[in-house]
Design an enzyme around this catalytic site. Structure first.
Site, PDB file in Angstrom:
ATOM      1  N   HIS A 133       0.774  -1.270  -0.047  1.00  0.00           N
ATOM      2  CA  HIS A 133       0.049   0.009   0.085  1.00  0.00           C
ATOM      3  C   HIS A 133       0.936   1.386  -0.135  1.00  0.00           C
ATOM      4  CE1 HIS A 133      -3.213   2.917   1.120  1.00  0.00           C
ATOM      5  NE2 HIS A 133      -2.148   3.268   1.973  1.00  0.00           N
ATOM      6  N   CYS A 155      -4.594   1.463  -4.626  1.00  0.00           N
ATOM      7  CA  CYS A 155      -3.822   2.736  -4.208  1.00  0.00           C
ATOM      8  C   CYS A 155      -2.552   2.897  -4.923  1.00  0.00           C
ATOM      9  CB  CYS A 155      -3.337   2.496  -2.386  1.00  0.00           C
ATOM     10  SG  CYS A 155      -2.501   0.673  -2.460  1.00  0.00           S
TER      11      CYS A 155
END
Length: 583
Positions: free
Chosen positions: A32, A100
């Site tokens: 992430h 993301c």
């Protein structure tokens, strides 16, 4: 601003220890990422989210990578971020295809001209290339939702940015009461009622309001009827933030009561540019509203156009006309010959193909390299083939991520002005090249950043667009060129109208407005294509609607007898009558 990449492991180390057993390949983390600058962390999960650096529920980042420095102003960056929010919505999140890291990569491309490390963006493909990865995809995506799309805790929220003025975001409608075509909503020093308890303070406020309107509400703490007028008075102050609204409690301000000879409450007085206009007593909200609006009209006489019934212009769409249709790309690339094999053009073709199916799956290619290729290899092609490269770029520019990048492109010369200048300077421009260049120019309006660029004083881009329009409207042989250039002219006029209405200034230089109007009026006189007539009438209508009454634009329209030309235009009778009434 310094840009940092925060890298997290969503599995907290489990991927490193268990991936080979489950997937047959070794992966170090399920990444992430977020970008951090100006003491705020930006990431994609439940939509585009922000927090204090390192304050998400993902814990501490496993790595912080310095990405470089951007020279872009913060307001420009935040405007681009708004365009990303249209693509990165909460519903669009997909752990493998639209996550993301795709967001961070796109944002980094805009800020720095480069994406994030490949080993991060390529991880989903590595996983899906394994048999178990494909099989487990639905379960993995579903199981990670609660992690990837969790809300930001309130204690982690960053300090908010000051509101960013976004050029041209409001919906269109009737302009406010205006002076010379501009809204009376001048820079707003007020917006709420000012409570005053001394004569010196009141006189200072009135002196500061000597160029606007002012209303004084004389009340008292013991006046029950006064309370009936409080909500209306407060509401009027909010509705007219350019005007001064003062509340005076005469029980606490005897010197003011004496100076203005107040004998009863409630009493009201209005002032226009420092001079008393009216005075009355009584708690009648309707009378208060009527008298305040009267002094505002007296202080800021409305532009005559605001009194006319022009519903098409008042309520019509100001949405820019764009050209997003994708042609057969294999045929388009084939026209480029060996240049079509250039890796940058191949990547751009792939982006357009994927985006045409689903914008969420389209990862931005290397836009700085594509800009360089367009300025060199594309423009070195035989002139009759250059349209194919421009058209490929045009297909990509429908995406606000791409148009936003090129609006703030850091390399010089910039790609879009270079291409426009090239076409404008050709002594004999092929029809196909001119047409796709006009389409490309229309697609600039997919980004608010280009709108801001056009609205800058002495904007080179606005001048180049004006030259493209005026020369293209002269093309008597190709109606498609005249139609497209008329819609491009509409885009410019609509932009100028929005700025005129919302920011009380002109986006386009007066000389450019005059040049465009002259070209449009001349074309209208002989145009028989109905779509071109419609676009030209809308363009002229928005260009003159509430234009400065003492400006050169309206003088030119009178000199060219634009009223008669519009009246004689073919088709669009209702619209022609509306535009005619403005002239």
């Amino acid at each position: 601003m310094e840009i940092q990449l925060y890298v997290y492991d969503l599995t907290n180390g489990m991927a490193r220890s268990m991936s080979r057993a489950y997937l047959g390949i070794q992966i170090d983390a399920v990444y992430h990422t977020a970008l951090v600058f100006n003491n705020i962390e930006y990431f994609f999960g439940a939509g585009v989210q922000t927090c204090r650096p390192g304050a998400t529920h993902h814990g501490r980042p496993m790595e912080i990578i310095p990405m470089g420095t951007t020279q872009l102003p913060l307001d420009v960056v935040l405007d681009y971020l708004e365009s990303l929010k249209e693509i990165y919505t909460p519903e669009s999140y997909d752990l493998f295809a639209h996550n993301c890291n795709n967001f961070t990569n796109d944002f980094s491309m805009f800020l720095l001209g480069k994406g994030i490390p490949d080993h991060i963006t390529s991880l989903p493909k590595r996983v899906l290339d394994t048999p178990f990865g494909q099989m487990l995809r639905p379960q993995l995506d579903a199981s990670m939702r609660s992690v990837t799309q969790a809300p930001v805790p309130s204690r982690s929220m960053p300090a908010t940015h000051a509101p960013v003025s976004a050029a041209h975001r409001a919906s269109n409608g009737v302009p406010s009461p205006a002076v010379n075509g501009t809204s009376s909503a001048h820079p707003t020093p007020y917006g709420k009622v000012v409570a005053v308890t001394s004569l010196n303070a009141l006189e200072k406020h009135l002196q500061n309001a000597s160029s606007t309107a002012a209303t004084i509400f004389f009340t008292s703490s013991t006046c029950a009827p006064c309370k009936l007028a409080y909500p209306t008075f407060d509401s009027l102050a909010e509705q007219h933030p350019h005007a001064l609204f003062v509340k005076v409690d005469i029980n606490a301000a005897h010197d003011i009561a004496s100076r203005y000879q107040i004998r009863a409450t409630p009493t009201f007085m209005t002032f226009s540019r420092g001079d008393k206009r009216d005075g009355w007593a009584g708690a009648d909200p309707s009378l208060l509203k009527s008298n305040v609006e009267s002094v505002l009209r007296y202080t800021f006489p409305p532009h005559p156009h605001t009194l006319l019934a022009v519903p098409t212009l008042q309520y019509g769409s100001l949405k820019p006309v764009t050209y997003g249709k994708v042609p057969p790309l294999d045929k388009l690339i084939a026209k480029l010959g060996e240049v079509g094999k250039d890796p940058q053009l191949t990547a751009l073709k792939s982006f357009v193909e994927i985006r045409n199916k689903d914008a969420r799956d389209a990862t931005l290619p290397d836009l700085p390299a594509i800009g360089s290729t367009m300025q060199t290899k594309a423009l070195s092609l035989p002139v009759e083939l250059r349209f194919a490269a421009i058209d490929l770029l045009r297909c990509a520019m429908i995406d606000p991520r791409v148009s936003g990048y090129f609006a703030e492109e850091q390399q010089h010369p910039k790609t879009i002005p270079t291409l426009l200048k090239h076409v404008n300077e050709l002594s004999e421009c092929p029809h196909s090249l001119r047409l796709v260049t006009i389409y490309l120019a229309c697609n600039l309006f997919t980004s608010t950043l280009y709108v801001k660029e056009i609205a800058k004083p002495d904007s080179e881009l606005a001048t180049l667009l004006g030259q493209l329009i005026t020369s293209s409207l002269l093309d008597v042989s190709h109606p498609s060129v005249r139609v497209a250039s008329a819609w491009l002219a509409f885009n410019l006029a609509a932009t100028n109208y929005r700025v005129r209405r919302e920011e009380q200034t002109e986006a386009l230089a007066e000389g450019l407005q005059v040049e465009l109007a002259a070209s449009v009026i001349e074309t209208l006189g002989s145009e028989d294509n109905e779509e071109a007539v419609k676009a030209l009438l809308l363009m002229l209508g928005y260009l003159v609607y509430c234009a400065p009454q003492d400006g050169e634009l309206l003088d030119l329209c009178k000199a060219l007898d634009a009223k008669a030309v519009v009246s004689a235009s073919k088709g669009q009778v209702k619209l022609a009558k509306e535009v005619q009434s403005l002239l």
